[in-house]
Write a protein that holds these residues in place. Structure first.
Motif, PDB file in Angstrom:
ATOM      1  N   PHE A  38       2.016   6.952   4.419  1.00  0.00           N
ATOM      2  CA  PHE A  38       2.524   5.661   4.868  1.00  0.00           C
ATOM      3  C   PHE A  38       1.408   4.753   5.365  1.00  0.00           C
ATOM      4  CE2 PHE A  38       5.567   9.031   5.838  1.00  0.00           C
ATOM      5  CZ  PHE A  38       6.662   8.624   5.096  1.00  0.00           C
ATOM      6  N   CYS A  39       1.725   3.476   5.373  1.00  0.00           N
ATOM      7  CA  CYS A  39       0.858   2.463   5.976  1.00  0.00           C
ATOM      8  C   CYS A  39       1.767   1.494   6.714  1.00  0.00           C
ATOM      9  CB  CYS A  39       0.060   1.741   4.889  1.00  0.00           C
ATOM     10  SG  CYS A  39      -0.930   0.367   5.516  1.00  0.00           S
ATOM     11  N   TRP A  40       1.378   1.076   7.898  1.00  0.00           N
ATOM     12  CA  TRP A  40       2.208   0.119   8.627  1.00  0.00           C
ATOM     13  C   TRP A  40       1.334  -0.737   9.548  1.00  0.00           C
ATOM     14  CZ3 TRP A  40       1.647   5.175   9.839  1.00  0.00           C
ATOM     15  CH2 TRP A  40       1.330   5.510  11.156  1.00  0.00           C
ATOM     16  N   SER A  41       1.833  -1.907   9.857  1.00  0.00           N
ATOM     17  CA  SER A  41       1.141  -2.813  10.772  1.00  0.00           C
ATOM     18  C   SER A  41       1.998  -3.000  12.010  1.00  0.00           C
ATOM     19  CB  SER A  41       0.866  -4.160  10.099  1.00  0.00           C
ATOM     20  OG  SER A  41       2.082  -4.779   9.721  1.00  0.00           O
ATOM     21  N   LEU A  52      -0.769   4.604  -2.104  1.00  0.00           N
ATOM     22  CA  LEU A  52      -0.537   5.811  -1.316  1.00  0.00           C
ATOM     23  C   LEU A  52       0.490   6.719  -1.984  1.00  0.00           C
ATOM     24  CD1 LEU A  52      -0.555   4.449   2.351  1.00  0.00           C
ATOM     25  CD2 LEU A  52      -2.459   5.046   0.843  1.00  0.00           C
ATOM     26  N   TRP A  53       1.523   6.116  -2.538  1.00  0.00           N
ATOM     27  CA  TRP A  53       2.538   6.910  -3.233  1.00  0.00           C
ATOM     28  C   TRP A  53       1.945   7.604  -4.455  1.00  0.00           C
ATOM     29  CZ3 TRP A  53       7.822   7.881  -2.469  1.00  0.00           C
ATOM     30  CH2 TRP A  53       8.469   8.501  -3.532  1.00  0.00           C
ATOM     31  N   LEU A  95       0.820  -1.207   0.000  1.00  0.00           N
ATOM     32  CA  LEU A  95       0.000   0.000   0.000  1.00  0.00           C
ATOM     33  C   LEU A  95       0.859   1.265   0.000  1.00  0.00           C
ATOM     34  CD1 LEU A  95      -2.683  -1.121   2.607  1.00  0.00           C
ATOM     35  CD2 LEU A  95      -3.065  -0.768   0.161  1.00  0.00           C
ATOM     36  N   THR A  96       1.917   1.268   0.819  1.00  0.00           N
ATOM     37  CA  THR A  96       2.787   2.448   0.917  1.00  0.00           C
ATOM     38  C   THR A  96       3.447   2.769  -0.413  1.00  0.00           C
ATOM     39  OG1 THR A  96       3.246   2.075   3.272  1.00  0.00           O
ATOM     40  CG2 THR A  96       4.840   3.415   2.051  1.00  0.00           C
ATOM     41  N   ILE A 151      -1.672   9.828  -3.214  1.00  0.00           N
ATOM     42  CA  ILE A 151      -1.553  10.857  -2.177  1.00  0.00           C
ATOM     43  C   ILE A 151      -0.306  11.707  -2.357  1.00  0.00           C
ATOM     44  CG2 ILE A 151      -1.308  11.272   0.303  1.00  0.00           C
ATOM     45  CD1 ILE A 151      -3.034   8.852   0.813  1.00  0.00           C
ATOM     46  N   ARG A 152       0.820  11.073  -2.677  1.00  0.00           N
ATOM     47  CA  ARG A 152       2.054  11.843  -2.827  1.00  0.00           C
ATOM     48  C   ARG A 152       2.193  12.445  -4.218  1.00  0.00           C
ATOM     49  NH1 ARG A 152       7.313   9.476   0.029  1.00  0.00           N
ATOM     50  NH2 ARG A 152       7.804  11.686  -0.290  1.00  0.00           N
ATOM     51  N   THR A 153       2.072  11.611  -5.242  1.00  0.00           N
ATOM     52  CA  THR A 153       2.285  12.102  -6.612  1.00  0.00           C
ATOM     53  C   THR A 153       1.148  13.002  -7.081  1.00  0.00           C
ATOM     54  OG1 THR A 153       3.523  10.090  -7.139  1.00  0.00           O
ATOM     55  CG2 THR A 153       2.742  11.413  -8.984  1.00  0.00           C
ATOM     56  N   VAL A 154      -0.090  12.553  -6.931  1.00  0.00           N
ATOM     57  CA  VAL A 154      -1.247  13.322  -7.405  1.00  0.00           C
ATOM     58  C   VAL A 154      -1.696  14.347  -6.362  1.00  0.00           C
ATOM     59  CG1 VAL A 154      -3.643  13.202  -8.189  1.00  0.00           C
ATOM     60  CG2 VAL A 154      -2.007  11.434  -8.879  1.00  0.00           C
TER      61      VAL A 154
END
Length: 239
Positions: free
Chosen positions: A103-106, A89-90, A84-85, A93-96
């Motif tokens: 970030f995503c984390w477990s 998400l990259w 996902l990160t 959320i970041r590029t567009v």
């Protein structure tokens, strides 16, 4: 730090800077107890907690509980969050979207699966993307080749060399949580033997959690709040 002569030269500019920025000392401070503070920040599941401040950018976060004490779930959670990160998400959320980070984390120790952004000009859009990101993977699927790349990325982070202080911190945390070296090796073996269907099944579990047991929070300018979030708990920060 500066000498007396330099300070005298800088003071007129400093005073002008303070005046133009309209800085002022805090006024009308509200005193409250720790219990009242905790009560004020209690949030119903599924609602969004919004903190308003004078800022041009924002921050967004979403988290849901997920039992990851089992070695398999913990490993699949690492693979899912890594995918996902570095994809949805990259790209969205970041590029567009223009956010500085997404970030995503477990966290298997606390049993949380989380998303977050920072320096985010569109934090409420990011909240929607967090939810849709799982759907993107489930509709797209996961090939053996893609999974191999995921395993390589996650495995390399687990075994990368650490500084003496890093090894000491990791060892202390494992000791505090009762997480043995043998348990770590077991999870690495599960990671290396993971199949696409394992990650997709875990993603389906997270999708359900995001619909039933999710907590969301945003820090942003008041003007960024959408009308449909009027039922959310909104706090105005004194900054």
């Amino acid at each position: 730090m500066a000498d007396k002569e330099s300070l005298e030269s800088a003071m007129p500019y400093w005073e002008t800077f303070i005046r133009e920025c309209k800085f002022h000392a805090p006024q009308n401070q509200v005193k409250t107890s720790w219990e009242n503070l905790l009560k004020a920040t209690e949030l119903e599941t599924g609602k969004t907690e919004v903190f308003c401040c004078n800022a041009q950018i924002g921050f967004a976060a979403t988290a849901c509980t997920c039992d990851m004490k089992d070695s398999r779930k913990a490993s699949y959670g690492k693979l899912l969050s890594h995918w996902l990160t570095n994809t949805v998400l990259w790209e969205q959320i970041r590029t567009v979207g223009g956010a500085y980070g997404a970030f995503c984390w477990s966290d298997f120790l606390d049993g949380l699966f989380s998303f977050a952004t920072y320096r985010d000009p569109k934090p409420f859009t990011s909240l929607e993307i967090f939810n849709h990101s799982i759907e993107t993977l489930l509709k797209k699927g996961l090939t053996e080749s893609e999974l191999e790349k995921l395993i390589t990325g996650v495995y390399s982070k687990q075994i990368e060399p650490k500084s003496p202080s890093g090894r000491g911190q990791a060892g202390l945390l494992r000791s505090l949580y009762g997480f043995s070296y043998e348990k770590l090796q077991e999870r690495l073996q599960v990671l290396l033997s993971a199949k696409p269907k394992d990650v997709l099944e875990f993603a389906e579990n997270i999708r359900e959690k995001l619909n039933t047991a999710v907590h969301r929070a945003v820090i942003c300018n008041k003007s960024a709040i959408k009308q449909e979030l009027n039922d959310s708990k909104v706090f105005k920060l004194p900054v």
